[in-house]
Design an enzyme around this catalytic site. Structure first.
Site: not given
Length: 656
Positions: A65, A175
């Site tokens: 992603h 993240c």
């Protein structure tokens, strides 16, 4: 607005054997659907995200992603592989692959949808249904949440735990992109907590922002878990509690172990070191960089915090000043104030305006540097003494070095004050009045009376040395900077060289401008060399490397050294020495030619603003040629002439 995923974006017979091939296959569906405008550009962004951290998860799941300017709207493509694809998960290949594409400016609603999917991937019923589904349209509907899979029963062995007072944990997950791993770690921790009868509340600090945990929930918690790959925001809220500090992948893969570790720390009575007690937390102690880790690591973190906030001022101010010189010549620096004299139709007036705006931006460099070094050490209470110390550094002509020292002194002063126990009635005014006041006095005294003059003398000596560089001395410095820029291509050594060059722009001199030019020129060599090598000797590179080579042209021209990382990762012993040699040559030539640069970034797009632009381009071309020749020669030695490197689709050439 289109649906996040449709049947056209589902491949239930994904034939790709590698993660790069899988990403290309699924991204091709996005291009066909009009969701991605540039296939190679998007794949380069996916690869850059993959280089930060593998996207494979336990349970046979891969989630490549990224956020990319080549994505028109938030999109998800799904592929199911019969043979499995290695995405770096500890338990083996992934058979369920989700390619998540978010625009660079994705809105919160769609990021919430993406994070919702990330949470659902932790549900065995959801993944089991996807493995059994035979219709692409039904699979897409399932992913969109329009079909609900059968629920998986909860474990039945928690009755005893529920009878007793439950152990309470608060957690924070985050993240780098804040799209997937953040929410997967949260879901994994929550599931493990339910299985153990633990009450767990999670704060997800994702791209869509974050909703702070209720202070009462934090106060009632027995322990804290941080599963993060970026700094936890507002750490002081968790002061005085045992903290398990780890990476986000551990939150996904080892949640039960983290909960067990939190229990052990609570039993031992451990508390966090960054804020030992409620008094310090309420006084505003932040410890943005944390208290753990080697001193050298923490120091580099503090310094890079200041540099990262300073760079935008350097970029804006440097480009404006460079443009003013391009329009009005170097004498425009002595023009009258445009507030007193400005002629709308006169080019010199516009040049003076740009110069004076740029100079105003440059005036903030040292205070911003000092302020945010202090902020990196002790959070918001350290901003005022940091900025004050930086302003004093300018007043006493201590320059960039003075700003570094002032920031460190301010952070240390605030941290020392925060250790003092205060009466409860003073807690509220500590971070907004007492700490800034006392720390500013301390920093001001030290900068004016104690260390200011020696630092100013050292700064002047450094400036004189840079201005006096000529001949072999300048060339040697260019070689060293070139080697540093190309050794780790975006890593610590690269950042140290770049920070040294950018720091010189805070008080620009002919010598510091030469250093900035040499650093940018050397940093452009690695991706340009790899792009050229894949063009002139295609047979020495895999198909994936050749594709990366096309993107490397643009990355190198834009001064994005990281464009060469895929090549270095695949063949470090041949690529890294080759690009270091070329970078050293370019740095040496740039210094020898006397090239100068006022802009901290821009690559070939700021060449018109470079002193000696043709010689500058020549230096880059020569270094690129040297690196190309070396990497071609070294790669050619490992196989017989005429053989083509084996390509397993991962981009790593297999030696014959």
């Amino acid at each position: 607005m289109s649906e996040l995923i449709t049947a056209d974006l589902v491949d239930l017979d994904l034939s790709a054997e590698t993660k790069d091939a899988a990403a290309r296959s699924l991204a091709g569906r996005m291009v066909a659907a009009g969701r991605v405008t540039d296939l190679d550009g998007f794949l380069a962004d996916v690869a850059a995200r993959e280089a930060q951290m593998p996207t494979g998860l336990d349970g046979g799941i891969g989630i490549p992603h990224c956020r990319s300017e080549h994505v028109t709207e938030p999109t998800l493509a799904f592929g199911r592989s019969a043979g499995g694809i290695d995405f770096g998960a500890p338990d083996g290949p992934a058979d369920l692959v989700f390619l998540i594409a978010a625009p660079a400016g994705a809105d919160d609603d769609h990021l919430t949808i993406l994070s919702g999917l990330a949470r659902r991937l932790m549900d065995p019923g959801f993944t089991g249904a996807l493995r059994a589904e035979a219709d692409p349209a039904a699979a897409a509907a399932l992913i969109r949440g329009e079909e609900v899979p059968a629920a998986v029963p909860e474990p039945e062995d928690t009755a005893a735990a529920e009878a007793a007072e439950p152990f309470r944990i608060v957690a924070v997950t985050s993240c780098p992109t804040g799209i997937a791993h953040t929410y997967m770690a949260a879901e994994s921790l929550e599931a493990a907590a339910r299985a153990q009868g633990v009450v767990l509340d999670v704060e997800t600090q994702g791209s869509a922002g974050f909703e702070r945990l209720d202070p009462a929930v934090i106060a009632a918690a027995d322990a804290v878990i941080w599963a993060h790959d970026v700094d936890v925001r507002e750490k002081a809220r968790f002061g005085g509690k045992p903290v398990v500090d780890t990476g986000v992948k551990a939150g996904i893969n080892r949640p039960a172990e983290l909960i067990a570790e939190a229990r052990r720390k609570a039993e031992r009575g451990e508390i966090s070191k960054f804020a030992e007690g409620r008094e310090e937390a309420e006084a505003g102690a932040g410890g943005s960089a944390g208290a753990s880790g080697h001193f050298g690591v923490r120091l580099r973190t503090y310094l890079m915090s200041g540099v990262s906030y300073m760079v935008p001022f350097v970029a804006a101010g440097g480009l404006l000043i460079a443009l003013s010189f391009a329009i009005g010549g170097y004498e425009i620096a002595s023009a009258k104030s445009v507030a007193d004299h400005f002629v709308w139709g006169e080019a010199a007036s516009w040049a003076a305006l740009l110069n004076q705006i740029g100079s105003a931006a440059f005036g903030f460099l040292v205070p911003v540097l000092a302020g945010y070094i202090a902020y990196g050490m002790a959070d918001r209470p350290a901003l005022v003494p940091g900025f004050v110390g930086g302003a004093i550094a300018l007043t006493i002509d201590a320059g960039f070095l003075g700003g570094l020292v002032a920031g460190l002194l301010a952070g240390a002063a605030v941290m020392a004050i925060q250790r003092v126990k205060v009466h409860p009635t003073l807690r509220g005014i500590m971070p907004v009045l007492v700490i800034p006041l006392l720390a500013s006095i301390a920093v001001g005294f030290l900068m004016f009376i104690v260390v200011g003059k020696p630092i100013a003398s050292l700064q002047n000596a450094l400036t004189d040395w840079l201005n006096g560089l000529s001949g072999s001395n300048a060339v040697i410095l260019g070689v060293v900077l070139g080697l540093m820029m190309c050794f780790d291509m975006g890593g610590p050594l690269n950042k140290v060289a770049y920070a040294f060059a950018v720091g010189g722009l805070a008080d620009p001199t002919p010598g510091s401008l030469k250093v900035m030019a040499a650093v940018m020129a050397a940093g452009m060599v690695p991706p340009l060399a790899m792009a050229l090598a894949t063009t002139v000797r295609r047979k020495l590179f895999t198909a994936t490397e050749r594709e990366n080579g096309r993107a490397a042209w643009v990355l190198g021209a834009s001064f994005i050294t990281e464009g060469a990382i895929p090549f270095a990762a695949a063949d470090p012993l041949r690529v890294i020495p080759s690009v270091m040699a070329g970078g050293a040559v370019t740095g040496a030539l740039s210094m020898a030619f006397g090239c100068t640069l006022r802009a901290p970034h821009g690559g070939v797009f700021v060449v018109p603003l470079i002193g000696e632009p043709f010689l500058y381009l020549l230096a880059i071309a020569v270094g690129t040629a040297v690196s190309t020749a070396l990497v071609v020669a070294l790669k050619g030695l490992r196989r017989n002439p005429g053989t083509v490197p084996a390509d397993d689709g991962s981009g790593i050439a297999v030696a014959a």
